[in-house]
Motif scaffolding. Structure first.
Motif, PDB file in Angstrom:
ATOM      1  N   MET A   1     123.594  36.376  82.026  1.00 38.10           N
ATOM      2  CA  MET A   1     122.375  36.049  81.356  1.00 38.10           C
ATOM      3  C   MET A   1     122.674  35.180  80.126  1.00 38.10           C
ATOM      4  O   MET A   1     121.959  34.222  79.878  1.00 38.10           O
ATOM      5  CB  MET A   1     121.679  37.341  80.968  1.00 38.10           C
ATOM      6  N   CYS A   2     123.713  35.516  79.396  1.00 32.51           N
ATOM      7  CA  CYS A   2     124.056  34.738  78.200  1.00 32.51           C
ATOM      8  C   CYS A   2     124.480  33.316  78.567  1.00 32.51           C
ATOM      9  O   CYS A   2     124.139  32.371  77.862  1.00 32.51           O
ATOM     10  CB  CYS A   2     125.181  35.426  77.439  1.00 32.51           C
ATOM     11  N   ALA A   3     125.207  33.162  79.676  1.00 29.82           N
ATOM     12  CA  ALA A   3     125.627  31.828  80.113  1.00 29.82           C
ATOM     13  C   ALA A   3     124.421  30.991  80.507  1.00 29.82           C
ATOM     14  O   ALA A   3     124.373  29.792  80.236  1.00 29.82           O
ATOM     15  CB  ALA A   3     126.602  31.943  81.280  1.00 29.82           C
ATOM     16  N   LEU A   4     123.442  31.623  81.136  1.00 29.87           N
ATOM     17  CA  LEU A   4     122.235  30.892  81.509  1.00 29.87           C
ATOM     18  C   LEU A   4     121.462  30.447  80.281  1.00 29.87           C
ATOM     19  O   LEU A   4     120.958  29.329  80.220  1.00 29.87           O
ATOM     20  CB  LEU A   4     121.345  31.754  82.403  1.00 29.87           C
ATOM     21  N   ARG A   5     121.375  31.310  79.289  1.00 30.81           N
ATOM     22  CA  ARG A   5     120.699  30.929  78.052  1.00 30.81           C
ATOM     23  C   ARG A   5     121.423  29.786  77.366  1.00 30.81           C
ATOM     24  O   ARG A   5     120.808  28.862  76.854  1.00 30.81           O
ATOM     25  CB  ARG A   5     120.606  32.120  77.104  1.00 30.81           C
ATOM     26  N   ALA A   6     122.763  29.859  77.325  1.00 33.08           N
ATOM     27  CA  ALA A   6     123.552  28.811  76.676  1.00 33.08           C
ATOM     28  C   ALA A   6     123.406  27.479  77.403  1.00 33.08           C
ATOM     29  O   ALA A   6     123.449  26.427  76.783  1.00 33.08           O
ATOM     30  CB  ALA A   6     125.021  29.221  76.630  1.00 33.08           C
ATOM     31  N   ALA A   7     123.203  27.537  78.725  1.00 43.15           N
ATOM     32  CA  ALA A   7     123.042  26.309  79.501  1.00 43.15           C
ATOM     33  C   ALA A   7     121.637  25.746  79.410  1.00 43.15           C
ATOM     34  O   ALA A   7     121.368  24.667  79.906  1.00 43.15           O
ATOM     35  CB  ALA A   7     123.394  26.573  80.957  1.00 43.15           C
ATOM     36  N   GLY A   8     120.736  26.488  78.787  1.00 38.58           N
ATOM     37  CA  GLY A   8     119.375  26.000  78.632  1.00 38.58           C
ATOM     38  C   GLY A   8     118.467  26.339  79.798  1.00 38.58           C
ATOM     39  O   GLY A   8     117.364  25.825  79.894  1.00 38.58           O
ATOM     40  N   ILE A   9     118.922  27.197  80.707  1.00 38.91           N
ATOM     41  CA  ILE A   9     118.098  27.602  81.846  1.00 38.91           C
ATOM     42  C   ILE A   9     117.044  28.573  81.338  1.00 38.91           C
ATOM     43  O   ILE A   9     117.358  29.559  80.692  1.00 38.91           O
ATOM     44  CB  ILE A   9     118.948  28.280  82.946  1.00 38.91           C
ATOM     45  N   GLU A  10     115.799  28.273  81.614  1.00 36.48           N
ATOM     46  CA  GLU A  10     114.715  29.109  81.114  1.00 36.48           C
ATOM     47  C   GLU A  10     114.097  29.991  82.175  1.00 36.48           C
ATOM     48  O   GLU A  10     113.403  30.953  81.858  1.00 36.48           O
ATOM     49  CB  GLU A  10     113.629  28.234  80.487  1.00 36.48           C
ATOM     50  N   VAL A  11     114.301  29.675  83.432  1.00 30.22           N
ATOM     51  CA  VAL A  11     113.689  30.464  84.499  1.00 30.22           C
ATOM     52  C   VAL A  11     114.787  30.977  85.409  1.00 30.22           C
ATOM     53  O   VAL A  11     115.643  30.222  85.848  1.00 30.22           O
ATOM     54  CB  VAL A  11     112.698  29.606  85.315  1.00 30.22           C
ATOM     55  N   ILE A  12     114.757  32.270  85.666  1.00 30.23           N
ATOM     56  CA  ILE A  12     115.726  32.886  86.560  1.00 30.23           C
ATOM     57  C   ILE A  12     114.961  33.337  87.807  1.00 30.23           C
ATOM     58  O   ILE A  12     114.012  34.102  87.705  1.00 30.23           O
ATOM     59  CB  ILE A  12     116.409  34.092  85.898  1.00 30.23           C
ATOM     60  N   PRO A  13     115.373  32.873  88.977  1.00 34.96           N
ATOM     61  CA  PRO A  13     114.630  33.212  90.189  1.00 34.96           C
ATOM     62  C   PRO A  13     114.950  34.605  90.729  1.00 34.96           C
ATOM     63  O   PRO A  13     115.327  34.771  91.873  1.00 34.96           O
ATOM     64  CB  PRO A  13     115.062  32.115  91.163  1.00 34.96           C
ATOM     65  N   VAL A  14     114.838  35.598  89.900  1.00 34.11           N
ATOM     66  CA  VAL A  14     115.051  36.983  90.307  1.00 34.11           C
ATOM     67  C   VAL A  14     113.792  37.757  89.946  1.00 34.11           C
ATOM     68  O   VAL A  14     113.310  37.675  88.810  1.00 34.11           O
ATOM     69  CB  VAL A  14     116.281  37.603  89.591  1.00 34.11           C
ATOM     70  N   TYR A  15     113.260  38.494  90.877  1.00 37.10           N
ATOM     71  CA  TYR A  15     112.023  39.208  90.650  1.00 37.10           C
ATOM     72  C   TYR A  15     112.178  40.195  89.489  1.00 37.10           C
ATOM     73  O   TYR A  15     113.132  40.960  89.427  1.00 37.10           O
ATOM     74  CB  TYR A  15     111.609  39.967  91.910  1.00 37.10           C
ATOM     75  N   GLY A  16     111.243  40.145  88.558  1.00 37.55           N
ATOM     76  CA  GLY A  16     111.223  41.097  87.460  1.00 37.55           C
ATOM     77  C   GLY A  16     112.034  40.690  86.247  1.00 37.55           C
ATOM     78  O   GLY A  16     112.093  41.422  85.274  1.00 37.55           O
ATOM     79  N   ARG A  17     112.671  39.545  86.283  1.00 34.64           N
ATOM     80  CA  ARG A  17     113.485  39.099  85.148  1.00 34.64           C
ATOM     81  C   ARG A  17     112.819  37.894  84.493  1.00 34.64           C
ATOM     82  O   ARG A  17     112.243  37.055  85.161  1.00 34.64           O
ATOM     83  CB  ARG A  17     114.887  38.676  85.598  1.00 34.64           C
ATOM     84  N   HIS A  18     112.915  37.806  83.208  1.00 35.81           N
ATOM     85  CA  HIS A  18     112.408  36.645  82.492  1.00 35.81           C
ATOM     86  C   HIS A  18     113.120  36.520  81.160  1.00 35.81           C
ATOM     87  O   HIS A  18     113.702  37.479  80.670  1.00 35.81           O
ATOM     88  CB  HIS A  18     110.900  36.739  82.278  1.00 35.81           C
TER      89      HIS A  18
END
Length: 78
Positions: A1-18
């Motif tokens: 999750m931290c790597a995704l935030r650092a990469a600037g990804i704002e949407v995660i295609p997993v149900y129930g996560r945001h």
């Protein structure tokens, strides 16, 4: 999750996560497009640091992003 935030990804295609502070009204960006743009931006900054900003550095950065084998021709930094 931290790597995704650092990469600037704002949407995660997993149900129930945001991610907090995400605006649902803006369209999300697909991962391939984001990765391609990130690599192109990196090479543009790198080439612009060596050369002056302009048409030549823009074209060279796009070539380096598209054809990884060209990167072997670059001088190695120490």
């Amino acid at each position: 999750m931290c790597a995704l935030r650092a990469a600037g990804i704002e949407v995660i295609p997993v149900y129930g996560r945001h991610l907090p502070d995400h605006d649902e009204t803006t369209p999300s960006q697909d991962a391939l497009t984001h990765a391609r743009r990130t690599v192109e931006d990196f090479w543009l900054v790198h080439v612009t640091a060596v050369l002056r900003p302009g048409l030549l550095s823009t074209h060279l950065a796009r070539l380096l992003a598209r054809y990884p084998r060209l990167r072997a021709l670059l001088p190695k930094s120490r």
